[in-house]
Design a protein around this motif. Structure first.
Motif, short mmCIF file in Angstrom:
data_model
loop_
_atom_site.label_atom_id
_atom_site.label_comp_id
_atom_site.label_asym_id
_atom_site.label_seq_id
_atom_site.Cartn_x
_atom_site.Cartn_y
_atom_site.Cartn_z
N SER A 27 0.86 -1.17 0.00
CA SER A 27 0.00 0.00 0.00
C SER A 27 0.90 1.22 0.00
O SER A 27 2.09 1.13 0.31
N THR A 28 0.33 2.34 -0.39
CA THR A 28 1.05 3.60 -0.35
C THR A 28 0.23 4.51 0.55
O THR A 28 -0.72 5.15 0.11
N GLU A 29 0.59 4.53 1.80
CA GLU A 29 -0.26 5.19 2.80
C GLU A 29 0.57 5.66 3.97
O GLU A 29 1.61 5.09 4.29
N GLN A 30 0.08 6.66 4.62
CA GLN A 30 0.74 7.21 5.80
C GLN A 30 1.02 6.13 6.83
O GLN A 30 0.19 5.24 7.04
N ASP A 40 4.27 -0.73 3.58
CA ASP A 40 3.62 -2.01 3.29
C ASP A 40 4.11 -2.64 2.00
O ASP A 40 4.22 -3.87 1.90
N ALA A 41 4.38 -1.80 1.02
CA ALA A 41 4.88 -2.32 -0.24
C ALA A 41 6.33 -2.75 -0.12
O ALA A 41 6.75 -3.78 -0.67
N ALA A 68 -6.49 1.74 0.59
CA ALA A 68 -6.12 2.53 1.77
C ALA A 68 -7.00 3.77 1.87
O ALA A 68 -6.55 4.82 2.32
N LEU A 69 -8.24 3.62 1.50
CA LEU A 69 -9.13 4.79 1.49
C LEU A 69 -9.19 5.47 2.85
O LEU A 69 -9.29 6.70 2.93
N HIS A 70 -9.12 4.70 3.92
CA HIS A 70 -9.25 5.28 5.26
C HIS A 70 -8.02 6.11 5.65
O HIS A 70 -8.05 6.81 6.65
N PRO A 75 -1.67 13.42 3.75
CA PRO A 75 -1.04 13.63 2.44
C PRO A 75 -0.02 12.55 2.10
O PRO A 75 0.73 12.10 2.96
N GLY A 76 -0.02 12.17 0.86
CA GLY A 76 0.91 11.16 0.38
C GLY A 76 0.27 9.81 0.18
O GLY A 76 0.81 8.96 -0.53
#
Lengths: 248, 248, 248, 248, 248, 248
Positions: A27-30, A40-41, A68-70, A75-76
């Protein structure tokens, strides 16, 4: 064997020995004030490649962006909607089933992907059946989360106790530190960290978890821990992959 | 600055200076007997990171799988359908627009992505308008192909003449050799190589281009050439990105 | 031979001699202060019918509305989203492939359609393969823009030089004047006309191009020019169609 | 006033007097051995233009291809799937609502379009509400079939009795003969013609209606009849349109 | 025979005698001050079960939520969009066609479902054909509204005259009172009730029909009437179902 | 309070006291030789109504058909694809959020629904945010499985030990027997019952689980057990619902 560094005749040869393939998905998430957005990735990719080496399996390119909508109020973060991710998985698996692959092993680094992945597998089995793709009725997809490996979980509890938390955990941050020691981040972390709230929409998430962490003390991570987690995950998931392959 | 190695507060800080972001986009598709399946993603990713360093821009994770339906008759190819890729781009851009990004620069390694990317940009602008996303009407997307940079094109012609071809080209193979010298492949290449045929469906493509190359002699590639191509592309695309950023 | 004026037994008979069909595709979008909103469809339809007569080809009804999202800030514009247009093309081509057609030649009057059309062709080839439509793997789609015919381009440069511009061009307006002399419009045109800006969303487009023209002086158009353009386009595209038909 | 022959400033001026627009919608489908494939579109277009002239209304380009899946076993038929046609209508109406139109009057030439059109209107009202399009809650769509006008129906019964049938009817063929006398077709028609069967899928339809007619004797059509039908339809639908416009 | 109370071997046995199935479909939408929100589903379900008993047919679970977008400005209404309902019907029919069912009889309680159901049937026939589902070309779907049965209509006119109206009608309320006498509601009803307006979007509907009724005096309903309507509908639809079954 | 037996003014009044609503969701799928096809919906509906009574909550109509693609090789099974179910949930929740509901409690009777429901919740939160639905950012959805209640699980283990299995379990069959004693089925059950296999596509499932049961001895069920399970589930889920309601 990495798919992206292989040629198509090499893949053709591989398929004579195995119809299994490993997909890292992250995932690409905070990940809080000191966790990398790509955590995660990064973890999924490295562990998947470790498993690939240990089992002679082919490893596909990493699905860097997941569900990762939540996290999108930070930002990012980049997220697919579940309906999009379902189509992505359908396209990936259909492409490769036509080439002869039948065993798809997703090494996953993000809890938020699991539900959509499972939905996507169901959708894909039906598509393969609907389209009468040769051997489509023999396709098997499996999601395996490195962070829920029992050995990983045990070590995390030993090292961090309750401070492991459930997002931006020291264990996952540790793996990224092991892999990218040059990118270790420092930032003041509040002692108090929210935890235990359910997850709903993005704005709600940020209200509940203002710095992005969920019950975790990411600062406990060290590169040395990261190596331990990496080794445990590779070992346990290698076994899991081989068992998956040999299952009827 | 790599998005996946950054934290969300770092992205927040970055956004105060720039609202631009670079997306490498490639493909996972056959590249003939000696070209890597990941060629397009590998080249796009490396060049995008070079541009990111040269321009202080943030670089997002690579879109490894693109629109390669016409290559799917060769094993190892993975493709999104155009309708899926449009939704993927829509989700990426929408996620980041909500965070404050407005300038999306896609560094592309695959000709087959261009049409769908452009369609996706149009669709996305309309979605941003429909949903009244703040600053959505100022969002700009641009696709920049490293392989059509004039400096790259010129060098390819000098080095390879007509043997450059249009798929599994020595220039793109050279860049992968420069980046992954350990993965250089050898295989006999037929002297005769098909070229000049239009592209239709996957089965038709394989009939016309039986080993996957389109008019190219991939064997002319060397890692040294690869470095040259890499340097030229980074330089030219860095200028293009800065120009894009400064455009109103 | 016009599809809409033919009977189904006539189509059945036609298919014994040819499996080619011509689709005019245009757009319904603003063309500046004196250009007709239907310019792109009008030109494409007339030229397609000319080509149909010259080559004994069947000509399908015109796709009047295309991908013109960037023009939607001007009243009268109608646009499909790219994702809709892809489904439209998929439906058209699938319907006719089941009847025996295999060569689809789209005579196009609007630059904004090209990317989506190409994406739609790729999507359609995959659908035909997925559904195992008989002869689906032999289907070929081609887009041919009348306004990029080399003979047309050359004449436009001779007649108008830089005042040809790229939207609401005197050449396309001239063709509509030749076809509908009774609908020639007069309106004061500003001497200054914006040009050279990239195209993003609809609001942005109208800010950059306040009267809708892109670098063009539509007022240079005459019906006589229109006839010249029409003749050149029909001739060049007739050859292109015959070449397409005879291609394997 | 024809939209495709108008300029955007003319549309802007029109909107100050009226927010109504007329859409001809037909179909591209078999109409038996002597009926034209474009019959439904031809009739709808001509009658819509007649109504436009009589009422000073703007007439949009014709939707030539509708929902004709049940006719697709006959060559030459083109159909959208209902799910596609819904998106098309949604895109058309949304584009024009943003410009200020609120009254959409679809003059329809094909019974098979009605259900999908009504579904599309419902979907579109919800989209306009979801997207908070200005004045979206005042948008009204109406489908008006020329062939169910009471005056048309009465004349058809007088002229043809039961031989009017319900597809490839002499009345609709007559209108096309009036409009395109040069394209009147002759072919032997079987005395016996199937009628009264319900409509299911395409293969089933062709089994039940082997020459494509449904209970009709198309050969009774004459251009003179066609003019009568045309005049009646234009008159009755002009009144209907004006009533629609003046309704709150 | 109720599908939900049957076992799969019982369904297997049933299929040896009949390939017909009955689907009750209703809606969950406001029915004025004293009509139940579930009126349409309640009536359809009960009548469908009556028909099932009378004809030895299997009755599927009720589709409780239909196309009621125009009622969504009243609290308690739930609606599918038409595009969603089409996919639902497609999934239902496809699932059961694969099991051997070919005759799908939808007993419908809501006028607003009709258009979308018909569109869904067309879409589904095409999907069955596209996917080459065995016997898919023999599938037949039919919608039968209990409230348009001629015997029902006649009785409603006798009992209520013009006060029957067209939504929250005394006849449908009566059926619910017969089935759920414990849930009969009382509330003052205005003497004046809007009627005769066309239906557009939800906000518009509520403006025109402020208490939700359309021309009806729901207060005329009695449980005794309800039994009469129920009996008439079961009888008439049982005949209709048997005729449908025996039709080729 | 049952939504389908309520009027819209009653819902309006309810909303002044609570914004919570309970949705029973089940499935229509084979449950082995003696389990009813509607087992999951029957159990969910009855327990949800029990919870509604105990907590004064409004209970919506049951979603009878869920995600059961893996059971579709057994006749009588009906399934939505995950992508369809996501749209259904999106439509339900969006309809009711506009009316003022914010807490959606899904009482679920089918394990196969869980993943898709969770994906649907994520998708829906994003839609509510995208469309700026009032209070959309406060919407909370929760899935609560009656069969995973700890009290239920404990009793099942006590009564059946390992013979509980995981599909067509005696516990769920018992609940249906309690509710529909007239529909208790008898059939010989093989002593041997497959268990422990992973779930992939429908054909694979039937190969692995030939009579449809997964490790369960459905014959152990009794109506008396059913009452016990029902009571436990209602009690435990009533507490869970109240806790959900009172949560911020």
């Amino acid at each position: 064997m990495l798919l992206h560094l292989s040629t198509w005749p090499e893949v053709e040869a591989y398929l004579k020995q195995s119809t299994g393939i490993i997909f890292p998905i992250g995932s690409t998430e905070q990940h809080g004030p000191i966790g990398a957005i790509g955590t995660d990735a990064i973890c999924a990719e490295a562990i998947a490649r470790g498993v690939g080496e240990a089992t002679q399996a082919i490893v596909a390119p990493t699905i860097n962006v997941g569900m990762a909508l939540h996290h999108t109020a930070f930002p990012g973060t980049i997220s697919l909607r579940p309906s999009t991710l379902i189509q992505v998985i359908r396209d990936y698996v259909t492409s490769l089933t036509r080439a002869g692959f039948t065993k798809f092993f997703f090494i996953n680094g993000h809890g938020g992907n699991i539900a959509t992945l499972k939905a996507a597998f169901s959708e894909t089995y039906a598509v393969l059946n609907d389209l009468q793709v040769p051997n489509g009725d023999r396709v098997q997809c499996r999601v395996a989360n490195w962070f829920t490996c029992s050995s990983v979980y045990k070590l995390a509890k030993e090292l961090y106790g309750n401070e492991e938390g459930s997002h931006a955990t020291p264990s996952e941050v540790a793996v990224t530190q092991y892999l990218y020691p040059e990118a270790i981040k420092q930032a003041p972390l509040s002692k108090e960290v929210a935890s235990g709230h359910p997850i709903y929409g993005a704005a709600d998430f940020r209200r509940r978890y203002p710095d992005g962490r969920m019950g975790s003390n990411s600062a406990l991570a060290t590169p040395e821990h990261g190596k331990q987690f990496y080794d445990l995950a590779v070992k346990e998931l290698s076994n899991a992959y081989l068992e998956f392959l040999s299952g009827e």
